[in-house]
Design a protein around this motif. Sequence first.
Motif, PDB file in Angstrom:
ATOM      1  N   SER A  43       1.055  -1.648  -0.037  1.00 40.68           N
ATOM      2  CA  SER A  43      -0.123   0.247   0.091  1.00 40.68           C
ATOM      3  C   SER A  43       0.554   1.153  -0.277  1.00 40.68           C
ATOM      4  O   SER A  43       1.729   1.102   1.389  1.00 40.68           O
ATOM      5  N   LEU A  44       0.826   2.137  -1.319  1.00 38.86           N
ATOM      6  CA  LEU A  44       1.624   2.703  -0.684  1.00 38.86           C
ATOM      7  C   LEU A  44       1.532   4.170  -0.691  1.00 38.86           C
ATOM      8  O   LEU A  44       1.385   5.549  -0.393  1.00 38.86           O
ATOM      9  N   ALA A  45      -0.249   4.339  -0.936  1.00 36.92           N
ATOM     10  CA  ALA A  45      -0.665   6.157  -0.782  1.00 36.92           C
ATOM     11  C   ALA A  45      -2.468   5.796  -0.354  1.00 36.92           C
ATOM     12  O   ALA A  45      -3.259   4.916  -1.057  1.00 36.92           O
ATOM     13  N   THR A  90      -3.558   3.848  -3.821  1.00 40.92           N
ATOM     14  CA  THR A  90      -2.259   3.739  -4.779  1.00 40.92           C
ATOM     15  C   THR A  90      -1.343   2.592  -4.250  1.00 40.92           C
ATOM     16  O   THR A  90      -1.297   2.470  -3.067  1.00 40.92           O
TER      17      THR A  90
END
Lengths: 332, 308
Positions: free
Chosen positions: B174-176, B223
């Motif tokens: 999970s990046l954002a 994202t």
Amino acid sequence: MSLAELICPAGTPAALRTAVDAGADAVYCGFQNATNARNFPGLNFTPQELRESVAYAHARNAKVLLALNTYPPAGKTDLWWQAADIGAGLGVDAFIIADMGVAHYLAQNHPGIRLHLSVQAAASSPEAIRYYCQHFGVKRVVLPRILTIPEIREIRKEIPCEIETFIFGNHGLMVEGRCSLTSYLTGKSTNMDGVCSPAADVEYKRHEDGSMSSQLGGFTIDCFRCDEKAGYPTICKGRYAAPHRREGYYAFEEPVSLNLSRLLPELIDAGVHAFKIEGRQRSKSYVRGVVSAFRRAVDDIRAGRPANMADLVALTEGQKQTHGAFETKKWR
Amino acid sequence: MAVNEMAKLTLGPIAYHWSAEERRDFYFRIADEAPVDEVYLGEVICSKRAPFHEADLPTLIERLEQAGKTVILSTLAEVMLKRERKATAEIASMDTPEIEINNAAGLYERAGRPHRVGPFMNAYNEATIAWMAGQGATHVSLPCELPASAIRVAAQSAKDLGIGAEVQVFGRASLAVSARCYHARAHGRTKDNCQFVCEQDRDGMPLRTTDDRPILRVNGIQTQSESYVDLLPELDRLVADGVTHLRLMPQAVDMVSVAAVFHSVLRGAIAVDEAEAMLRGICGEVAFSNGYYYGEAGYRRVASAASS
């Protein structure tokens, strides 16, 4: 409690003096390391510069807020404790914090020092905000740029602290403090290192057909025709292709900046205590222009005079601007 | 590789909008066949999706518990709207200590009673972990971007405090997260009028750069990384460094087989090289990454000394 304070960015001592002279109620700044979220080359303050800047600001009745708003990685907390101790010793008026460990350290070791909750803490509900007020004595929250004005008005009623909102400048798309896009492509972290799309990883490439692509960490973030102005490669403002959008589109947001000047009266009415202007990476002349225009507008509104919004709107003339999430839920 | 029966294998919450039927089938099979010790359930990404599958939760919990799995309910990562505050408060008011909190709103509601701290809570360092333990945390999930050096210090501090430390070892990172729904945006809609287009992408919507290089995945407001994190070669070092729980994130691949591969390596039953080949066979063409572990760009795949 002073309403509608103007909180202005200072990337350098010269910018700080400029902002104070232009009418900032408070300036925010950071040290030259990973302890703040604008850890860019050539920016920020040495302890000695901060000492002189605090004296300059205080002599002119302006406050200095120290951003200590990154997340120390385990094993490296000393740098943050050092910054906290130095800042407290220099008499800064408040710390802007995000990490619970940092908040706890300040509350324990420098009791009584004023804490503001950074946008990097991503506190977007009354409960989340109350958590920080209850445990660390936070006196003000910088709200994430994702709420509408009616939502801000509601939150105001349910929290025991002041509200600060961003009003002008760069417009981040992701929940701040929860974004690892930069580290995914470059290895340098927004949360731990205080960088976003670091310049050292940026490249512009000219193609044979005259077009130009902007890259970050070797990934193409956007591509511009000869007649377009090439923008800085920020991942959340990039152009990508999806299965049903093969032509490429701005998957997250167009390259726009936030300008809430037209909403200023409404925001004041909603109970916002302080307005933050983004841009510690900006030049002195930018700071002078933006701060003095907002100073005039805020003073007019406070005095019940019609404010000259045209000046503020003109600040971003020629660039795309947005009201972001503030005006309508449709932004989401 | 050393045999280690102590470290637990966990299955993180499904990040995507899989249908209620898919979820039932998925968890029934996990209950019957997957060698995971603990399973996180609940909608973490989008509060609009929850009504589609929350009615099944009691059945799924029962089925998984009967199979000997510990079940933990996870809260939303982003809490802003009334229904999100309510959903968070409901889980936070439960008697069981097996809830995973992903937003400070949940910590406030939990008021110091025992809970787990989820990967969205930014438990980056020993001071924060100590603070959280003092407020009732029995377990912390570390952020995906922490390098090995920080994982070691964080896990050691968790151990000293007597609480668990978890690291994601498989699946997209999970990046954002955002307030805006990028699935809806891609289809020219808004979040309030999304018509649940995200259900079309069981493994996230792929984004490619304009020169056709895969880069990210969109999952509603989230994202994710294009690559699957794969820390098979690093498992023994994670365990040696004090990590007590290893998380597999559900992707649209055969997760029972994925769990079996990780379980076999943990037990020392198969060599890492062999396990890597099996994982490649299960996951197909997707890129694997471990860059974050080595302090490099997250998408990178760094050759590990342990895998040779």
